[in-house]
Write an enzyme that holds these catalytic residues in place. Structure first.
Site, PDB file in Angstrom:
ATOM      1  N   CYS A 155       0.783  -1.185   0.064  1.00 10.03           N
ATOM      2  CA  CYS A 155      -0.013   0.073   0.035  1.00 10.03           C
ATOM      3  C   CYS A 155       0.925   1.419  -0.261  1.00 10.03           C
ATOM      4  CB  CYS A 155      -0.998   0.074   1.037  1.00 10.03           C
ATOM      5  SG  CYS A 155      -1.601  -1.781   1.525  1.00 10.03           S
ATOM      6  N   CYS A 171     -14.070   1.204   5.032  1.00  5.93           N
ATOM      7  CA  CYS A 171     -13.091   0.797   4.343  1.00  5.93           C
ATOM      8  C   CYS A 171     -13.150   1.284   3.056  1.00  5.93           C
ATOM      9  CB  CYS A 171     -13.732  -0.696   3.863  1.00  5.93           C
ATOM     10  SG  CYS A 171     -14.091  -1.958   5.224  1.00  5.93           S
ATOM     11  N   HIS A 195      -8.430   3.266  -3.056  1.00  2.00           N
ATOM     12  CA  HIS A 195      -7.081   3.249  -2.851  1.00  2.00           C
ATOM     13  C   HIS A 195      -6.413   2.057  -4.054  1.00  2.00           C
ATOM     14  CE1 HIS A 195      -3.513   2.095  -0.691  1.00  2.00           C
ATOM     15  NE2 HIS A 195      -3.911   1.282  -0.079  1.00  2.00           N
TER      16      HIS A 195
END
Lengths: 152, 389
Positions: free
Chosen positions: B86, B209, B335
C-alpha cells in the site's frame, strides 16, 4: 459457420495455491507438516541461543545459527483478538463466508499467532479457551486452525 | 544532500475505470507533463514506478520500462519499480528524492498505478491477501479488513473509542472527496450511512473501508537548480522517515499502539527540522477509519487514546488543529495501491499552490506530511513537505 470457440471469458492466471508445497522436495521444514498430520504442533528452536521461532525456520533470526531443533508448541491458548470476515474472501474461500478469524495467545509461551477459527463469531469472547484443529487442505496437504474448547 | 522539490503533479480520474493498466499510466503521464509545460521530456533522467502488483493485476513484470514507453521518455540515470504494498507510491517518491539528493539524478518522474477491478473480483481479494505473510497468515483467509477490524476492536476496548467516532472519519473524508472530481466516491455521506452499511468484518462496515479502485497519479521531482528554472512555486521535500516491524502475526506486538509509526514520525520530523505543531496539513493512510484515528495519535496530533475525541472535536477538519485528508483520503478517493502515495503528494503540492477547489483549500499551508502504512501496519512511511526551502 466456423467451429465454436471456447469460452471467451477472460481467465487470468489463477492465484497460486494458498498452501505452498509441503513435501521435502520443496521445503526444508517439511517436518512441520509431517508432525501436524499426526496432530503434533511444532516449531524450531535455536540450539545455540535458544530463540524459539514462529513460523519454523532454517536459520535463527537472532544469532544466524543454522543449528535448529524441533520443539512442541502448546495446542491450547486464549483468544486475544477476533473478528469475522463477512465479504471479500480470497479466491477459493468465498464459499466459507462468513468465517471467524482471531489471534490466539498460546498457553505458557505467550506466542501470538493469527488463525482462522472454526467457531461462529457470536460464540467468541476475549480470553476464550481455544484449541488447535488440523484440517486437510487441497492437494493432500494439511494446515491448522483453532476452535473454541468445548466447555465441560 | 541536495535540496529536492516537487515541480509538477497530476492524476487520472479514479474509480471503476473502463480502462486498462497501461491506459491509466498514459492518462497520469499526460496529466503530470501538462502540469510542467516548461519541462522538456528529455530532461527527465529517472523514473520510479509505484506499483504493488502489476504481476497479478495486469500480468506484467518489468513495468518501469513499459511506463517509459507509455509516457514517451528515455531515462538515462535510474529506473525501477518500487513495491511496498500500500506504500508502493511513496516508496517511488522516496527513491526519487534520494537519487536527486545524492546527485545521481536531476529530474525524476514518479508514477504510481494500480488496475484493481478485474472481471473476477476474487482475483483482487486474493492478490491483496498476499500482502500479509501468505503461507502462515493469509492462508487463514486473513486480509486487511480482519486485521484492521481487530485493531478497532482493541482500540475500542482499551481507549473507549466509539462506533460513532469511526463513522465521523468516513463522513469527513467523503465530504472532502465530494469536492474532488478525481475521487472514486463523489457523494457525501453521513455518519449514520456508515452505520447502516453492510458489515465487512465487525466492527468495520463497508464505509469504514477504502474502495477497490483503478487509478494512477504522478509527480515530477527536481533538484533545486532545475526546480527554480521550472517553477516559481516549488514544494520542497524537507525530510522523510520509515520504520519496519516485521510481517508475520507473531510480530504484531500491539494492534492499537503502532510504535513503528511513532518512530517513523520522529525520524521524519527530525530530518525535516520541524515539530508536530508546525504541520498544517496531513495526508494519512485511512485505508480504514480506525487507521486514521490511530494515525492522529502516533503522529503526535493528540495524546495516545484521544484519536476518537480528536475527530469528534473537529480537530482534523479545516480550521482544526491539522487538516487531515483534504483530497478525501483513501476512504473517499479509493485506494489503487501504487497510486495512493503519489496522489497524496499531488494534494500537498496543489494545496501549497492554492490550486485545489476552494471548499477544501487549507488557508496558507506551509508544512504538510504524507503518510502511508503497508501490510498489517508493519511499515510506516512518512514524507515532510514545505513551501519554504
Amino acid at each position: 459457420m466456423g467451429k465454436k470457440r471456447s469460452d471467451p471469458k477472460l481467465v487470468l492466471p489463477l492465484a497460486m495455491d494458498f498452501c505452498s508445497p509441503q513435501s521435502e522436495d520443496f521445503t526444508r521444514i517439511s517436518r512441520f507438516f509431517d508432525e501436524l498430520r499426526k496432530g503434533r504442533f511444532m516449531t524450531t528452536k535455536c540450539k545455540k541461543c535458544g530463540t524459539l521461532s514462529w513460523p519454523p525456520r532454517v536459520v535463527c533470526p537472532e544469532c544466524q545459527s543454522d543449528k535448529l531443533g524441533w520443539v512442541s508448541l502448546p495446542k491450547k491458548g486464549k483468544l486475544w483478538a477476533f473478528t469475522e470476515l463477512c465479504m471479500g474472501a480470497p479466491g477459493g474461500m468465498e464459499q466459507d463466508l462468513p468465517f471467524s478469524i482471531g489471534i490466539i495467545e498460546l498457553d505458557k509461551i505467550g506466542l501470538r499467532l493469527l488463525s482462522r477459527i472454526d467457531t461462529p463469531f457470536k460464540d467468541l469472547e476475549f480470553n476464550k479457551s481455544m484449541e488447535l484443529v488440523v484440517v486437510d487442505m487441497p492437494g493432500d496437504k494439511v494446515f491448522f486452525r483453532f476452535k473454541a474448547k468445548r466447555s465441560r | 544532500m541536495r535540496k529536492v522539490a516537487v515541480v509538477a503533479g497530476g492524476l487520472c480520474p479514479w474509480g471503476v475505470r473502463k480502462a486498462s493498466w497501461r491506459e491509466l499510466v498514459q492518462e497520469a503521464g499526460k496529466a503530470v507533463l501538462d502540469d510542467a509545460p516548461d519541462l522538456g521530456k528529455g530532461e527527465i533522467d529517472s523514473l520510479f514506478v509505484g506499483a504493488a502488483s502489476p504481476d497479478r493485476f495486469a500480468f506484467q513484470l518489468h513495468v518501469a520500462p513499459l511506463v517509459a514507453d507509455m509516457v514517451g521518455i528515455h531515462p538515462t540515470k535510474m529506473v525501477a519499480r518500487t513495491e511496498l504494498a500500500c506504500a508502493s507510491g511513496q516508496a517511488a517518491v522516496r527513491y526519487a528524492w534520494l537519487a536527486i539528493a545524492a546527485g545521481l539524478s536531476d529530474v525524476a518522474l514518479c508514477l504510481g498505478v494500480e488496475k484493481m477491478n478485474l472481471p473476477d473480483m476474487a482475483e483482487a481479494q486474493t492478490t491483496m491477501t498476499a500482502v500479509l505473510d501468505r503461507e502462515w497468515d493469509a492462508i487463514h483467509g486473513a486480509s486487511a479488513p480482519p486485521f484492521f477490524a481487530m485493531c478497532a476492536q482493541h482500540h475500542m476496548k482499551h481507549y473507549g473509542t466509539t462506533r460513532h467516532q469511526l463513522s465521523l472519519v468516513s463522513e469527513k473524508n467523503h465530504g472532502f472527496s465530494s469536492t474532488n472530481p478525481y475521487a472514486h466516491f463523489q457523494r457525501p455521506i453521513m455518519a449514520a450511512n456508515v452505520e447502516d452499511s453492510p458489515m465487512v468484518a465487525p466492527p468495520l462496515r463497508l464505509y469504514d473501508c477504502s474502495g477497490i479502485t483503478d487509478g494512477a497519479a504522478a509527480v515530477i521531482l527536481a533538484s533545486e537548480e532545475r526546480a527554480k528554472e521550472l517553477t516559481d512555486t516549488p514544494v520542497w521535500v524537507k525530510g522523510s522517515g520509515q520504520c519496519v516491524s516485521g510481517n508475520n502475526s507473531a510480530n504484531w506486538r500491539s494492534l492499537d499502539v503502532w510504535d513503528s509509526m511513532k518512530q517513523a514520525a520522529k525520524t521524519a520530523y527530525g530530518s525535516a527540522g520541524i515539530s508536530v505543531s508546525d504541520i498544517d496539513i496531513a495526508e494519512v493512510h485511512d485505508c480504514f477509519t480506525i487507521s486514521e484515528i490511530i494515525a492522529y495519535e502516533e503522529l503526535g496530533f493528540c495524546k495516545k487514546g484521544q484519536g476518537g475525541k480528536f475527530i469528534e472535536d473537529g480537530q482534523s477538519r479545516i480550521g482544526g488543529k491539522v487538516a487531515v485528508n483534504t483530497r478525501g483520503g483513501l476512504l473517499g478517493c479509493g485506494h489503487p495501491l501504487g497510486a495512493t502515495g503519489i496522489a497524496q503528494v499531488v494534494e500537498i503540492y496543489e494545496q501549497m499552490q492554492s490550486k485545489v477547489p476552494r471548499k477544501r483549500q487549507v488557508p496558507d499551508p506551509k508544512v504538510g506530511i504524507t503518510h502511508n502504512l503497508s501490510g498489517a501496519a508493519n511499515v510506516h512511511s512518512i514524507l515532510v513537505f514545505g513551501r519554504d526551502r
